[in-house]
Write a protein that holds these residues in place. Structure first.
Motif, PDB file in Angstrom:
ATOM      1  N   MET A   1      36.854 -15.613  40.961  1.00  0.00           N
ATOM      2  CA  MET A   1      36.239 -14.299  41.025  1.00  0.00           C
ATOM      3  C   MET A   1      35.869 -13.890  39.594  1.00  0.00           C
ATOM      4  N   SER A   2      34.646 -13.487  39.398  1.00  0.00           N
ATOM      5  CA  SER A   2      34.213 -13.105  38.051  1.00  0.00           C
ATOM      6  C   SER A   2      34.773 -11.733  37.681  1.00  0.00           C
ATOM      7  N   LEU A   3      34.715 -11.460  36.396  1.00  0.00           N
ATOM      8  CA  LEU A   3      35.243 -10.193  35.890  1.00  0.00           C
ATOM      9  C   LEU A   3      34.511  -9.012  36.509  1.00  0.00           C
ATOM     10  N   ASP A   4      33.183  -9.125  36.632  1.00  0.00           N
ATOM     11  CA  ASP A   4      32.385  -8.029  37.186  1.00  0.00           C
ATOM     12  C   ASP A   4      32.700  -7.799  38.668  1.00  0.00           C
ATOM     13  N   SER A   5      32.811  -8.876  39.440  1.00  0.00           N
ATOM     14  CA  SER A   5      33.112  -8.709  40.864  1.00  0.00           C
ATOM     15  C   SER A   5      34.550  -8.230  41.065  1.00  0.00           C
ATOM     16  N   ASN A   6      35.470  -8.634  40.184  1.00  0.00           N
ATOM     17  CA  ASN A   6      36.854  -8.148  40.247  1.00  0.00           C
ATOM     18  C   ASN A   6      36.897  -6.641  39.979  1.00  0.00           C
ATOM     19  N   ALA A   7      36.132  -6.200  38.989  1.00  0.00           N
ATOM     20  CA  ALA A   7      36.086  -4.772  38.659  1.00  0.00           C
ATOM     21  C   ALA A   7      35.485  -3.975  39.811  1.00  0.00           C
ATOM     22  N   ARG A   8      34.434  -4.507  40.434  1.00  0.00           N
ATOM     23  CA  ARG A   8      33.821  -3.808  41.573  1.00  0.00           C
ATOM     24  C   ARG A   8      34.786  -3.724  42.755  1.00  0.00           C
ATOM     25  N   ALA A   9      35.482  -4.810  43.026  1.00  0.00           N
ATOM     26  CA  ALA A   9      36.448  -4.821  44.122  1.00  0.00           C
ATOM     27  C   ALA A   9      37.594  -3.846  43.836  1.00  0.00           C
ATOM     28  N   TYR A  10      38.031  -3.791  42.585  1.00  0.00           N
ATOM     29  CA  TYR A  10      39.095  -2.867  42.183  1.00  0.00           C
ATOM     30  C   TYR A  10      38.664  -1.424  42.419  1.00  0.00           C
ATOM     31  N   TRP A  11      37.466  -1.065  41.956  1.00  0.00           N
ATOM     32  CA  TRP A  11      36.997   0.305  42.118  1.00  0.00           C
ATOM     33  C   TRP A  11      36.710   0.630  43.566  1.00  0.00           C
ATOM     34  N   SER A  12      36.278  -0.352  44.326  1.00  0.00           N
ATOM     35  CA  SER A  12      36.059  -0.135  45.745  1.00  0.00           C
ATOM     36  C   SER A  12      37.388   0.184  46.444  1.00  0.00           C
ATOM     37  N   ALA A  13      38.426  -0.570  46.129  1.00  0.00           N
ATOM     38  CA  ALA A  13      39.744  -0.320  46.711  1.00  0.00           C
ATOM     39  C   ALA A  13      40.283   1.031  46.252  1.00  0.00           C
ATOM     40  N   THR A  14      40.093   1.357  44.981  1.00  0.00           N
ATOM     41  CA  THR A  14      40.559   2.631  44.437  1.00  0.00           C
ATOM     42  C   THR A  14      39.854   3.805  45.109  1.00  0.00           C
ATOM     43  N   LEU A  15      38.535   3.710  45.256  1.00  0.00           N
ATOM     44  CA  LEU A  15      37.785   4.792  45.896  1.00  0.00           C
ATOM     45  C   LEU A  15      38.124   4.906  47.382  1.00  0.00           C
ATOM     46  N   GLY A  16      38.407   3.778  48.025  1.00  0.00           N
ATOM     47  CA  GLY A  16      38.833   3.821  49.425  1.00  0.00           C
ATOM     48  C   GLY A  16      40.150   4.565  49.586  1.00  0.00           C
ATOM     49  N   LEU A  17      41.100   4.282  48.697  1.00  0.00           N
ATOM     50  CA  LEU A  17      42.384   4.980  48.731  1.00  0.00           C
ATOM     51  C   LEU A  17      42.194   6.465  48.439  1.00  0.00           C
ATOM     52  N   LEU A  18      41.373   6.787  47.450  1.00  0.00           N
ATOM     53  CA  LEU A  18      41.114   8.178  47.104  1.00  0.00           C
ATOM     54  C   LEU A  18      40.473   8.929  48.270  1.00  0.00           C
ATOM     55  N   THR A  19      39.575   8.268  48.976  1.00  0.00           N
ATOM     56  CA  THR A  19      38.944   8.884  50.139  1.00  0.00           C
ATOM     57  C   THR A  19      39.983   9.196  51.208  1.00  0.00           C
ATOM     58  N   LYS A  20      40.892   8.257  51.467  1.00  0.00           N
ATOM     59  CA  LYS A  20      41.953   8.489  52.450  1.00  0.00           C
ATOM     60  C   LYS A  20      42.825   9.673  52.049  1.00  0.00           C
ATOM     61  N   VAL A  21      43.198   9.730  50.777  1.00  0.00           N
ATOM     62  CA  VAL A  21      44.045  10.825  50.288  1.00  0.00           C
ATOM     63  C   VAL A  21      43.339  12.172  50.446  1.00  0.00           C
ATOM     64  N   LEU A  22      42.057  12.225  50.109  1.00  0.00           N
ATOM     65  CA  LEU A  22      41.319  13.482  50.217  1.00  0.00           C
ATOM     66  C   LEU A  22      41.127  13.918  51.667  1.00  0.00           C
ATOM     67  N   VAL A  23      40.934  12.969  52.574  1.00  0.00           N
ATOM     68  CA  VAL A  23      40.792  13.309  53.984  1.00  0.00           C
ATOM     69  C   VAL A  23      42.116  13.881  54.513  1.00  0.00           C
ATOM     70  N   ILE A  24      43.230  13.239  54.170  1.00  0.00           N
ATOM     71  CA  ILE A  24      44.541  13.750  54.594  1.00  0.00           C
ATOM     72  C   ILE A  24      44.779  15.133  54.004  1.00  0.00           C
ATOM     73  N   TRP A  25      44.467  15.287  52.727  1.00  0.00           N
ATOM     74  CA  TRP A  25      44.632  16.582  52.061  1.00  0.00           C
ATOM     75  C   TRP A  25      43.827  17.657  52.780  1.00  0.00           C
ATOM     76  N   PHE A  26      42.573  17.352  53.121  1.00  0.00           N
ATOM     77  CA  PHE A  26      41.717  18.324  53.801  1.00  0.00           C
ATOM     78  C   PHE A  26      42.268  18.673  55.178  1.00  0.00           C
ATOM     79  N   LEU A  27      42.653  17.644  55.943  1.00  0.00           N
ATOM     80  CA  LEU A  27      43.155  17.894  57.292  1.00  0.00           C
ATOM     81  C   LEU A  27      44.423  18.738  57.283  1.00  0.00           C
ATOM     82  N   VAL A  28      45.292  18.488  56.315  1.00  0.00           N
ATOM     83  CA  VAL A  28      46.545  19.246  56.254  1.00  0.00           C
ATOM     84  C   VAL A  28      46.292  20.669  55.759  1.00  0.00           C
ATOM     85  N   SER A  29      45.543  20.818  54.684  1.00  0.00           N
ATOM     86  CA  SER A  29      45.379  22.160  54.105  1.00  0.00           C
ATOM     87  C   SER A  29      44.436  23.026  54.928  1.00  0.00           C
ATOM     88  N   TYR A  30      43.253  22.526  55.200  1.00  0.00           N
ATOM     89  CA  TYR A  30      42.266  23.338  55.911  1.00  0.00           C
ATOM     90  C   TYR A  30      42.439  23.225  57.422  1.00  0.00           C
TER      91      TYR A  30
END
Length: 86
Positions: free
Chosen positions: A1-30
């Motif tokens: 896996m190249s450095l660029d594709s590793n970085a993209r996969a890392y940020w994709s996983a990070t943004l996926g987790l962040l999206t899940k956290v924000l959805v849970i946060w929204f559902l609980v608070s609002y």
């Protein structure tokens, strides 16, 4: 896996987790505190309507648990992609 594709996969996983956290946060608070409060108020927790409980303190407990879950999952993502701090 190249450095660029590793970085993209890392940020994709990070943004996926962040999206899940924000959805849970929204559902609980609002969602639980405002949108579904009337339905939740039919259930009592400690003598208080559940909708009121979520709006006042239940969401805080969920948020604290969410912080620990996020930290654990982010650590797993960091280790998976070789970004972990030793």
């Amino acid at each position: 896996m190249s450095l660029d594709s590793n970085a993209r996969a890392y940020w994709s996983a990070t943004l996926g987790l962040l999206t899940k956290v924000l959805v849970i946060w929204f559902l609980v608070s609002y969602g639980a505190g405002i949108l579904f409060a009337d339905a939740l108020n039919a259930i009592k927790l400690g003598g208080y309507p559940l909708g009121f409980w979520f709006a006042q303190q239940g969401s805080i407990y969920i948020f604290i648990a969410l912080i620990f879950w996020y930290a654990k999952k982010m650590g797993e993502i960091d280790r998976k992609f070789g970004m972990a701090e030793d």
